[in-house]
Write an enzyme that holds these catalytic residues in place. Structure first.
Site, mmCIF file in Angstrom:
data_model
loop_
_atom_site.group_PDB
_atom_site.id
_atom_site.type_symbol
_atom_site.label_atom_id
_atom_site.label_comp_id
_atom_site.label_asym_id
_atom_site.label_seq_id
_atom_site.Cartn_x
_atom_site.Cartn_y
_atom_site.Cartn_z
ATOM 1 C CG ASP A 8 -1.670 1.243 1.426
ATOM 2 O OD1 ASP A 8 -2.476 1.575 0.539
ATOM 3 O OD2 ASP A 8 -1.461 1.926 2.448
ATOM 4 C CB THR A 12 1.795 1.411 3.701
ATOM 5 O OG1 THR A 12 0.466 1.101 4.140
ATOM 6 C CG2 THR A 12 2.705 0.202 3.923
ATOM 7 N NE ARG A 39 -4.949 7.938 4.950
ATOM 8 C CZ ARG A 39 -4.841 7.166 3.888
ATOM 9 N NH1 ARG A 39 -5.175 7.616 2.696
ATOM 10 N NH2 ARG A 39 -4.382 5.941 4.000
ATOM 11 C CB SER A 116 -1.835 3.102 -4.906
ATOM 12 O OG SER A 116 -2.309 4.330 -4.399
ATOM 13 C CG ASN A 117 -7.843 3.092 -2.657
ATOM 14 O OD1 ASN A 117 -8.260 2.137 -3.293
ATOM 15 N ND2 ASN A 117 -8.184 3.303 -1.395
ATOM 16 C CE LYS A 149 -5.023 -0.745 -1.918
ATOM 17 N NZ LYS A 149 -3.868 -0.394 -1.085
ATOM 18 C CB SER A 173 -1.875 -2.258 4.179
ATOM 19 O OG SER A 173 -2.567 -1.036 4.319
ATOM 20 C CG ASN A 175 -4.253 2.333 5.581
ATOM 21 O OD1 ASN A 175 -4.282 3.271 6.361
ATOM 22 N ND2 ASN A 175 -3.610 2.391 4.421
ATOM 23 C CG PHE A 177 -9.427 -0.021 5.042
ATOM 24 C CD1 PHE A 177 -9.578 -0.279 3.686
ATOM 25 C CD2 PHE A 177 -8.639 1.049 5.423
ATOM 26 C CE1 PHE A 177 -8.963 0.521 2.738
ATOM 27 C CE2 PHE A 177 -8.026 1.861 4.478
ATOM 28 C CZ PHE A 177 -8.183 1.597 3.133
ATOM 29 C CG ASP A 178 -5.071 -2.171 1.957
ATOM 30 O OD1 ASP A 178 -5.732 -2.805 1.125
ATOM 31 O OD2 ASP A 178 -3.984 -1.612 1.688
#
Length: 223
Positions: A8, A12, A39, A116-117, A149, A173, A175, A177-178
Site C-alpha cells: 500500500d 504505508t 485523510r 494503491s487507491n 479497496k 499495509s 491500514n 481495512f486494507d
C-alpha cells in the site's frame, strides 16, 4: 520461493499526516486535526463511491475531502492555497523506514509492487519524489477497475498482475481495512502497526504478520 508483495502507498510507504506542516500557516493549532480529518474523509469518500458505484478517481476524493475538512473546521482556504496543498499532496514524504525496508526485501529476491487507491501516474510520481519507485517493479492501481479497496476484485486483480494465485500474494499495509480486505479475498497480509495504541478491527480476520514498522518486514516474510 521469493514472495510477490503488493505494498500500500498512502499510510504505508508515505505519510499523509505530514500534510500538517503545509497546513500550519493556514490552520495554526488546528493543522494536525485538519490533516487527520482530511485523510479520514478521503478514505470515507472512496469507500462510499465504491459502494455506490459512482466512481471518481482518488484525486477527486482527495480534493473533496480537503474541501469538507476546511469547512468543518472553519478554515478559510483561498483557491491558490487549495491548489498548492493538492500539489504538495503529490510530494508526501516517505516514512523513514520505507527505502531501507524495500531495499532489504529486494535483496532477498522478493517481487515488490506498489498497490494503491491512487491513479497509477499519481502514485508513480509520488513514489519517484519519495525515492522509492526505483525499488519497485511497478504500480498496480485500482483505477484500472474503477473501484476502490477493500472491494475483493481489486485484490484479485493484484494477484493477476503479479501472475500468482491469491494465496501466493502478500499485501502489506498500515491500514487495517486494507489488511482485512486482502485476507477476505484470499491473500496473505502484513499489518504495519506503527502506532502501538492502534487497534485492529475485531472482525475475526487477523493479519498473518504484524510488524511495528517496515524495517521488521524482511525478517518475517518467507524467503
Amino acid at each position: 520461493m521469493p514472495q510477490a508483495v503488493g505494498l500500500d502507498v498512502y499510510g504505508t510507504l508515505v505519510d499523509p499526516l505530514q500534510m500538517d506542516e503545509h497546513l500550519g500557516p493556514l490552520a495554526g493549532e488546528k493543522a494536525g486535526e485538519l490533516a487527520a480529518l482530511w485523510r479520514q474523509k478521503q478514505l470515507e469518500y472512496a469507500f462510499r463511491r465504491g459502494l455506490m458505484r459512482r466512481y471518481e478517481d482518488f484525486g477527486v476524493c482527495t480534493r473533496q475531502a480537503l474541501q469538507f475538512a476546511t469547512r468543518a473546521l472553519g478554515v478559510e482556504l483561498p483557491e491558490p492555497e487549495r491548489r498548492r496543498l493538492l500539489e504538495a499532496y503529490g510530494s508526501l514524504p516517505p516514512f523513514p523506514d520505507a527505502a531501507p525496508a524495500l531495499s532489504a526485501l529486494k535483496e532477498r529476491g522478493h517481487r515488490l509492487w506498489a498497490f494503491s487507491n491512487g491513479l497509477e501516474s499519481a502514485a508513480q510520481g509520488l513514489l519517484a519524489n519519495a525515492g522509492l519507485l526505483e525499488h519497485l517493479e511497478g504500480v498496480v492501481s485500482v483505477d484500472d477497475l474503477r473501484t476502490f479497496k477493500p472491494a475483493p476484485e481489486v485484490y484479485l486483480y493484484l494477484a493477476r498482475r503479479l501472475e500468482r494465485r491469491p494465496e501466493e500474494v502478500w499485501l502489506v499495509s498500515g491500514n487495517p481495512f486494507d489488511v482485512i480486505g486482502a485476507k477476505a479475498a484470499g491473500l496473505k497480509a502484513a499489518w504495519v502497526r506503527r502506532d502501538p495504541a492502534a487497534v485492529f478491527d475485531p472482525w475475526g480476520i487477523e493479519p498473518d504478520v504484524t510488524v511495528p514498522d517496515l524495517a521488521g518486514l524482511a525478517g518475517e516474510l518467507p524467503a
